[in-house]
Design a protein around this motif. Structure first.
Motif, mmCIF file in Angstrom:
data_model
loop_
_atom_site.group_PDB
_atom_site.id
_atom_site.type_symbol
_atom_site.label_atom_id
_atom_site.label_comp_id
_atom_site.label_asym_id
_atom_site.label_seq_id
_atom_site.Cartn_x
_atom_site.Cartn_y
_atom_site.Cartn_z
ATOM 1 N N GLU A 174 -22.825 118.847 7.976
ATOM 2 C CA GLU A 174 -22.445 117.430 7.943
ATOM 3 C C GLU A 174 -21.130 117.276 7.193
ATOM 4 O OE1 GLU A 174 -24.049 115.465 9.770
ATOM 5 O OE2 GLU A 174 -25.962 116.473 10.032
ATOM 6 N N SER A 175 -20.462 116.148 7.359
ATOM 7 C CA SER A 175 -19.165 115.923 6.722
ATOM 8 C C SER A 175 -19.271 115.900 5.196
ATOM 9 C CB SER A 175 -18.550 114.616 7.223
ATOM 10 O OG SER A 175 -19.411 113.525 6.918
ATOM 11 N N THR A 176 -20.463 115.675 4.661
ATOM 12 C CA THR A 176 -20.667 115.632 3.212
ATOM 13 C C THR A 176 -20.716 117.027 2.596
ATOM 14 O OG1 THR A 176 -23.057 115.680 3.496
ATOM 15 C CG2 THR A 176 -22.014 113.500 3.389
ATOM 16 N N GLY A 177 -20.745 118.061 3.452
ATOM 17 C CA GLY A 177 -20.913 119.423 2.959
ATOM 18 C C GLY A 177 -22.372 119.854 2.982
ATOM 19 N N ASP A 178 -23.278 118.902 3.203
ATOM 20 C CA ASP A 178 -24.691 119.220 3.335
ATOM 21 C C ASP A 178 -24.989 119.640 4.773
ATOM 22 O OD1 ASP A 178 -25.185 118.582 0.694
ATOM 23 O OD2 ASP A 178 -25.747 116.512 1.137
ATOM 24 N N ALA A 179 -26.235 119.923 5.064
ATOM 25 C CA ALA A 179 -26.640 120.299 6.421
ATOM 26 C C ALA A 179 -27.901 119.555 6.815
ATOM 27 C CB ALA A 179 -26.871 121.800 6.505
ATOM 28 N N SER A 180 -28.025 119.294 8.099
ATOM 29 C CA SER A 180 -29.262 118.767 8.670
ATOM 30 C C SER A 180 -29.944 119.901 9.405
ATOM 31 C CB SER A 180 -28.962 117.635 9.659
ATOM 32 O OG SER A 180 -28.420 116.528 9.001
ATOM 33 N N LEU A 181 -31.219 119.778 9.590
ATOM 34 C CA LEU A 181 -31.976 120.754 10.368
ATOM 35 C C LEU A 181 -32.329 120.082 11.688
ATOM 36 C CD1 LEU A 181 -32.946 123.633 9.911
ATOM 37 C CD2 LEU A 181 -35.112 122.712 9.132
ATOM 38 N N ILE A 182 -31.974 120.726 12.804
ATOM 39 C CA ILE A 182 -32.096 120.125 14.131
ATOM 40 C C ILE A 182 -32.977 120.994 15.024
ATOM 41 C CG2 ILE A 182 -30.803 119.400 16.197
ATOM 42 C CD1 ILE A 182 -30.162 117.720 13.712
ATOM 43 N N HIS A 183 -33.778 120.345 15.868
ATOM 44 C CA HIS A 183 -34.540 121.026 16.931
ATOM 45 C C HIS A 183 -33.972 120.535 18.257
ATOM 46 C CE1 HIS A 183 -38.107 120.846 19.807
ATOM 47 N NE2 HIS A 183 -37.799 122.123 19.711
ATOM 48 N N ARG A 184 -33.465 121.461 19.061
ATOM 49 C CA ARG A 184 -33.010 121.118 20.411
ATOM 50 C C ARG A 184 -33.924 121.837 21.384
ATOM 51 N NH1 ARG A 184 -27.107 120.362 22.140
ATOM 52 N NH2 ARG A 184 -28.260 118.851 23.375
ATOM 53 N N LYS A 185 -34.171 121.173 22.505
ATOM 54 C CA LYS A 185 -35.039 121.743 23.519
ATOM 55 C C LYS A 185 -34.341 121.615 24.869
ATOM 56 C CE LYS A 185 -38.488 119.261 24.591
ATOM 57 N NZ LYS A 185 -39.675 118.467 24.387
ATOM 58 N N ARG A 186 -34.304 122.728 25.598
ATOM 59 C CA ARG A 186 -33.757 122.722 26.959
ATOM 60 C C ARG A 186 -34.933 122.789 27.909
ATOM 61 N NH1 ARG A 186 -32.469 126.108 31.160
ATOM 62 N NH2 ARG A 186 -30.496 125.695 32.218
ATOM 63 N N ASP A 187 -35.121 121.727 28.711
ATOM 64 C CA ASP A 187 -36.205 121.705 29.683
ATOM 65 C C ASP A 187 -35.939 122.707 30.790
ATOM 66 O OD1 ASP A 187 -37.784 119.757 28.458
ATOM 67 O OD2 ASP A 187 -36.599 118.138 29.316
ATOM 68 N N ALA A 188 -36.970 123.024 31.546
ATOM 69 C CA ALA A 188 -36.846 123.982 32.636
ATOM 70 C C ALA A 188 -35.802 123.545 33.660
ATOM 71 C CB ALA A 188 -38.199 124.197 33.299
ATOM 72 N N ASP A 189 -35.540 122.227 33.753
ATOM 73 C CA ASP A 189 -34.526 121.738 34.698
ATOM 74 C C ASP A 189 -33.112 121.774 34.132
ATOM 75 O OD1 ASP A 189 -34.549 119.638 32.914
ATOM 76 O OD2 ASP A 189 -35.302 118.159 34.338
#
Length: 172
Positions: free
Chosen positions: A59-74
């Protein structure tokens, strides 16, 4: 499906990239994050052909977020924040997919100074459970997660402040 899926951080583009192997060969790399976003990551496939990716996003603050991304079969991507409040120091991110297609993940959370176990639900919600903490910090920065019979979760982590550095473990 024997398709190989692969995600990686590109220092050249400072983005997370995604490729897959098809019968015709590897696809062209696709950027799946913004510039300067994405570092510590882990990926898993579920039984429905969805590719789950959990990663830290600077993040721009120097901190970090934790993200979950999912790619569907399509081929469509969606993303869900795992942790709503950015912090500095998320480490040792692990993700698996259970037999129902739920993403189960573990990580070191610097805010609680401990190991956290989490899961997504069908509606995109996230549940988090703090497993172990230490008043000295550094409880769980090295961890691993696996699913056994009947989707029983097995979590192991390193406790630097234990007797000569111990391994904590539990099953859910």
């Amino acid at each position: 499906d024997a398709t190989v899926h692969f995600a990686y951080y590109s220092a050249e583009t400072t983005r997370l990239r995604y490729i897959q192997q098809t019968p015709a060969g590897w696809t062209a790399p696709a950027s799946i994050s913004e510039d300067g976003r994405g570092a510590v990551l882990d990926a898993a496939m579920d039984t429905y052909g969805r590719f789950h990716l959990v990663y830290t996003r600077a993040e721009s603050t120097g901190d970090a977020s934790l993200i979950h991304r999912k790619r569907d079969a399509d081929g469509d991507w969606d993303d869900e924040p795992v942790v709503s409040d950015p912090a500095f120091g998320y480490e040792s991110v692990r993700v698996i997919a259970d037999s129902s297609g739920t993403a189960q993940f573990s990580f070191y959370d610097p805010e609680v100074e401990g190991i956290v176990l989490g899961a997504t639900d069908t509606w995109g919600g996230v549940s988090l459970t703090t497993i172990a903490t230490s008043e000295f910090g550094f409880m769980g920065p090295y961890n691993d997660l696996a699913a056994g019979a009947h989707d029983q979760l097995h979590l192991a982590w390193y406790d630097e402040w234990g007797t000569s550095g111990t391994i904590g473990r539990t099953a859910y």
